[in-house]
Structures are given as structure tokens and as C-alpha cells.
Design a protein around this motif. Structure first.
Motif, PDB file in Angstrom:
ATOM      1  N   ARG A  72     -25.179 -11.806  20.486  1.00 16.71           N
ATOM      2  CA  ARG A  72     -23.782 -11.566  20.129  1.00 16.71           C
ATOM      3  C   ARG A  72     -23.010 -12.803  20.571  1.00 16.71           C
ATOM      4  NH1 ARG A  72     -22.278  -8.279  23.835  1.00 16.71           N
ATOM      5  NH2 ARG A  72     -21.000  -9.831  24.865  1.00 16.71           N
ATOM      6  N   VAL A  73     -22.461 -13.524  19.628  1.00 20.85           N
ATOM      7  CA  VAL A  73     -21.709 -14.736  19.935  1.00 20.85           C
ATOM      8  C   VAL A  73     -20.236 -14.377  20.050  1.00 20.85           C
ATOM      9  CG1 VAL A  73     -21.058 -17.030  19.128  1.00 20.85           C
ATOM     10  CG2 VAL A  73     -23.411 -16.210  18.804  1.00 20.85           C
ATOM     11  N   ASP A  74     -19.690 -14.558  21.254  1.00 15.57           N
ATOM     12  CA  ASP A  74     -18.274 -14.285  21.492  1.00 15.57           C
ATOM     13  C   ASP A  74     -17.421 -15.537  21.345  1.00 15.57           C
ATOM     14  OD1 ASP A  74     -18.902 -11.641  22.062  1.00 15.57           O
ATOM     15  OD2 ASP A  74     -19.094 -12.016  24.210  1.00 15.57           O
ATOM     16  N   ASP A  75     -18.022 -16.698  21.643  1.00 15.00           N
ATOM     17  CA  ASP A  75     -17.258 -17.943  21.621  1.00 15.00           C
ATOM     18  C   ASP A  75     -18.216 -19.092  21.369  1.00 15.00           C
ATOM     19  OD1 ASP A  75     -14.771 -19.467  22.084  1.00 15.00           O
ATOM     20  OD2 ASP A  75     -15.824 -20.234  23.833  1.00 15.00           O
ATOM     21  N   LEU A  76     -17.811 -20.037  20.535  1.00 17.70           N
ATOM     22  CA  LEU A  76     -18.585 -21.246  20.292  1.00 17.70           C
ATOM     23  C   LEU A  76     -17.625 -22.408  20.312  1.00 17.70           C
ATOM     24  CD1 LEU A  76     -21.411 -21.920  17.813  1.00 17.70           C
ATOM     25  CD2 LEU A  76     -19.441 -23.443  17.855  1.00 17.70           C
ATOM     26  N   ARG A  77     -17.960 -23.400  21.101  1.00 14.88           N
ATOM     27  CA  ARG A  77     -17.147 -24.623  21.165  1.00 14.88           C
ATOM     28  C   ARG A  77     -18.040 -25.808  20.861  1.00 14.88           C
ATOM     29  NH1 ARG A  77     -12.253 -23.216  23.472  1.00 14.88           N
ATOM     30  NH2 ARG A  77     -12.343 -21.213  24.527  1.00 14.88           N
ATOM     31  N   GLN A  78     -17.507 -26.725  20.069  1.00 16.27           N
ATOM     32  CA  GLN A  78     -18.262 -27.938  19.755  1.00 16.27           C
ATOM     33  C   GLN A  78     -17.369 -29.141  19.978  1.00 16.27           C
ATOM     34  OE1 GLN A  78     -18.652 -27.057  15.453  1.00 16.27           O
ATOM     35  NE2 GLN A  78     -18.045 -29.183  15.157  1.00 16.27           N
ATOM     36  N   GLU A  79     -17.997 -30.223  20.381  1.00 12.19           N
ATOM     37  CA  GLU A  79     -17.272 -31.479  20.536  1.00 12.19           C
ATOM     38  C   GLU A  79     -18.224 -32.612  20.225  1.00 12.19           C
ATOM     39  OE1 GLU A  79     -16.051 -31.749  24.622  1.00 12.19           O
ATOM     40  OE2 GLU A  79     -18.096 -31.818  25.359  1.00 12.19           O
ATOM     41  N   GLU A  80     -17.667 -33.692  19.704  1.00 16.12           N
ATOM     42  CA  GLU A  80     -18.480 -34.881  19.539  1.00 16.12           C
ATOM     43  C   GLU A  80     -18.667 -35.492  20.916  1.00 16.12           C
ATOM     44  OE1 GLU A  80     -17.969 -37.876  16.518  1.00 16.12           O
ATOM     45  OE2 GLU A  80     -16.880 -36.432  15.279  1.00 16.12           O
ATOM     46  N   THR A  81     -19.858 -36.028  21.144  1.00 14.37           N
ATOM     47  CA  THR A  81     -20.162 -36.652  22.418  1.00 14.37           C
ATOM     48  C   THR A  81     -20.934 -37.933  22.148  1.00 14.37           C
ATOM     49  OG1 THR A  81     -21.015 -36.221  24.646  1.00 14.37           O
ATOM     50  CG2 THR A  81     -22.276 -35.306  22.816  1.00 14.37           C
ATOM     51  N   SER A  82     -21.382 -38.585  23.193  1.00 12.51           N
ATOM     52  CA  SER A  82     -22.061 -39.870  23.037  1.00 12.51           C
ATOM     53  C   SER A  82     -23.572 -39.692  22.966  1.00 12.51           C
ATOM     54  CB  SER A  82     -21.713 -40.778  24.217  1.00 12.51           C
ATOM     55  OG  SER A  82     -22.329 -40.284  25.382  1.00 12.51           O
ATOM     56  N   GLU A  83     -24.243 -40.727  22.531  1.00 11.99           N
ATOM     57  CA  GLU A  83     -25.708 -40.739  22.492  1.00 11.99           C
ATOM     58  C   GLU A  83     -26.293 -40.483  23.879  1.00 11.99           C
ATOM     59  OE1 GLU A  83     -28.161 -41.474  20.063  1.00 11.99           O
ATOM     60  OE2 GLU A  83     -26.702 -41.379  18.455  1.00 11.99           O
ATOM     61  N   ALA A  84     -25.550 -40.835  24.919  1.00 12.47           N
ATOM     62  CA  ALA A  84     -26.041 -40.649  26.292  1.00 12.47           C
ATOM     63  C   ALA A  84     -26.371 -39.187  26.570  1.00 12.47           C
ATOM     64  CB  ALA A  84     -25.019 -41.158  27.295  1.00 12.47           C
ATOM     65  N   ALA A  85     -25.679 -38.263  25.928  1.00  9.33           N
ATOM     66  CA  ALA A  85     -25.933 -36.836  26.147  1.00  9.33           C
ATOM     67  C   ALA A  85     -27.350 -36.445  25.732  1.00  9.33           C
ATOM     68  CB  ALA A  85     -24.910 -35.988  25.390  1.00  9.33           C
ATOM     69  N   LEU A  86     -27.903 -37.163  24.758  1.00  7.58           N
ATOM     70  CA  LEU A  86     -29.261 -36.857  24.302  1.00  7.58           C
ATOM     71  C   LEU A  86     -30.299 -37.139  25.368  1.00  7.58           C
ATOM     72  CD1 LEU A  86     -29.293 -38.230  20.672  1.00  7.58           C
ATOM     73  CD2 LEU A  86     -29.465 -35.859  21.384  1.00  7.58           C
ATOM     74  N   VAL A  87     -30.038 -38.134  26.197  1.00  4.17           N
ATOM     75  CA  VAL A  87     -31.038 -38.535  27.193  1.00  4.17           C
ATOM     76  C   VAL A  87     -30.775 -37.925  28.559  1.00  4.17           C
ATOM     77  CG1 VAL A  87     -31.686 -40.626  25.981  1.00  4.17           C
ATOM     78  CG2 VAL A  87     -29.838 -40.704  27.648  1.00  4.17           C
ATOM     79  N   GLU A  88     -29.809 -37.018  28.623  1.00  5.04           N
ATOM     80  CA  GLU A  88     -29.603 -36.292  29.882  1.00  5.04           C
ATOM     81  C   GLU A  88     -30.858 -35.495  30.213  1.00  5.04           C
ATOM     82  OE1 GLU A  88     -26.212 -33.832  29.171  1.00  5.04           O
ATOM     83  OE2 GLU A  88     -24.812 -35.504  29.271  1.00  5.04           O
ATOM     84  N   ARG A  89     -31.609 -35.123  29.178  1.00  3.99           N
ATOM     85  CA  ARG A  89     -32.879 -34.405  29.324  1.00  3.99           C
ATOM     86  C   ARG A  89     -32.723 -33.128  30.135  1.00  3.99           C
ATOM     87  NH1 ARG A  89     -36.177 -36.379  25.612  1.00  3.99           N
ATOM     88  NH2 ARG A  89     -38.054 -36.187  26.828  1.00  3.99           N
ATOM     89  N   ARG A  90     -31.567 -32.510  30.023  1.00  7.38           N
ATOM     90  CA  ARG A  90     -31.339 -31.271  30.758  1.00  7.38           C
ATOM     91  C   ARG A  90     -31.838 -30.065  29.996  1.00  7.38           C
ATOM     92  NH1 ARG A  90     -25.169 -31.516  32.443  1.00  7.38           N
ATOM     93  NH2 ARG A  90     -25.168 -30.756  30.324  1.00  7.38           N
ATOM     94  N   GLY A  91     -32.221 -30.295  28.770  1.00  6.41           N
ATOM     95  CA  GLY A  91     -32.633 -29.167  27.954  1.00  6.41           C
ATOM     96  C   GLY A  91     -34.021 -28.688  28.281  1.00  6.41           C
ATOM     97  N   ASP A  92     -34.206 -27.375  28.272  1.00  8.90           N
ATOM     98  CA  ASP A  92     -35.554 -26.863  28.491  1.00  8.90           C
ATOM     99  C   ASP A  92     -36.242 -26.530  27.171  1.00  8.90           C
ATOM    100  OD1 ASP A  92     -34.211 -23.837  30.047  1.00  8.90           O
ATOM    101  OD2 ASP A  92     -34.025 -24.590  28.013  1.00  8.90           O
ATOM    102  N   VAL A  93     -35.519 -26.667  26.052  1.00 13.35           N
ATOM    103  CA  VAL A  93     -36.114 -26.577  24.713  1.00 13.35           C
ATOM    104  C   VAL A  93     -35.665 -27.826  23.971  1.00 13.35           C
ATOM    105  CG1 VAL A  93     -36.146 -25.306  22.534  1.00 13.35           C
ATOM    106  CG2 VAL A  93     -36.066 -24.055  24.699  1.00 13.35           C
ATOM    107  N   GLU A  94     -36.621 -28.645  23.578  1.00 10.25           N
ATOM    108  CA  GLU A  94     -36.283 -29.877  22.848  1.00 10.25           C
ATOM    109  C   GLU A  94     -36.645 -29.748  21.386  1.00 10.25           C
ATOM    110  OE1 GLU A  94     -37.666 -33.420  24.726  1.00 10.25           O
ATOM    111  OE2 GLU A  94     -36.941 -32.797  26.691  1.00 10.25           O
TER     112      GLU A  94
END
Length: 95
Positions: A72-94
Motif C-alpha cells: 500500500r503506497v501512501d506517499d512517493l517522493r522523487q527528486e533528481e540527484t547526482s551520479e554519486a548516488a548510484l555508487v553509494e552502494r547502500r542498496g541491498d537489491v541492485e
């Protein structure tokens, strides 16, 4: 000329953990040939960082807004960010 590559950070709140949300989003992102990752946040949200052409990113946002059947999606926010966010590697699903 190829379409410019953008990077979006998408934060989704609601019943989005424990319902297969990250796998659902990753499958769609792979289908759309996007690069990025998704992770659960400590506050119960899911954070997604994805890179690719605007049309594919917009399609991913719409998929995330819908979510898998048990979500159930109550809220979705999106923003443009930099390429640096891709290499944060904080994701547990790539993707």
C-alpha cells in the motif's frame, strides 16, 4: 542522439516492507534497462536510486506508485540527484 541519462532518488512510504516491494521494483527496472539499487530504510520506507532516460524513469516511478499486490503506497517522493548516488552502494537489491 541518445536521450540524456538522469538519476532519480525515489522514496516510497506505506506498507512497502515485507511485501516484495524491492524485488518488484528491481524486476521492472531491469526490464526498463535502468541501473541502480533499492533498500529498506529504518523508518519503514523504501529508497530507490535509478539511472537512465527520463521515459524509463517515469515508468519506474509509476510502477513504484502502484507497488506489488500486498503493498500500500501512501506517499512517493522523487527528486533528481547526482551520479554519486548510484555508487553509494547502500542498496541491498541492485539492478
Amino acid at each position: 542522439m541518445s536521450e540524456a541519462r538522469l538519476v532519480f532518488r525515489i522514496t516510497v512510504r506505506g506498507r512497502v516492507q515485507g511485501v516484495g516491494f524491492r524485488a518488484f521494483v528491481a524486476r521492472e527496472a531491469r526490464r526498463l534497462a535502468l541501473a541502480g539499487w533499492a533498500r529498506n530504510c529504518d523508518d519503514g520506507a523504501v529508497e530507490i536510486v535509478a539511472a537512465g532516460p527520463r521515459g524509463a524513469l517515469d515508468a519506474l516511478v509509476e510502477t513504484a506508485r502502484r507497488g506489488p499486490p500486498l503493498a500500500r503506497v501512501d506517499d512517493l517522493r522523487q527528486e533528481e540527484t547526482s551520479e554519486a548516488a548510484l555508487v553509494e552502494r547502500r542498496g541491498d537489491v541492485e539492478f
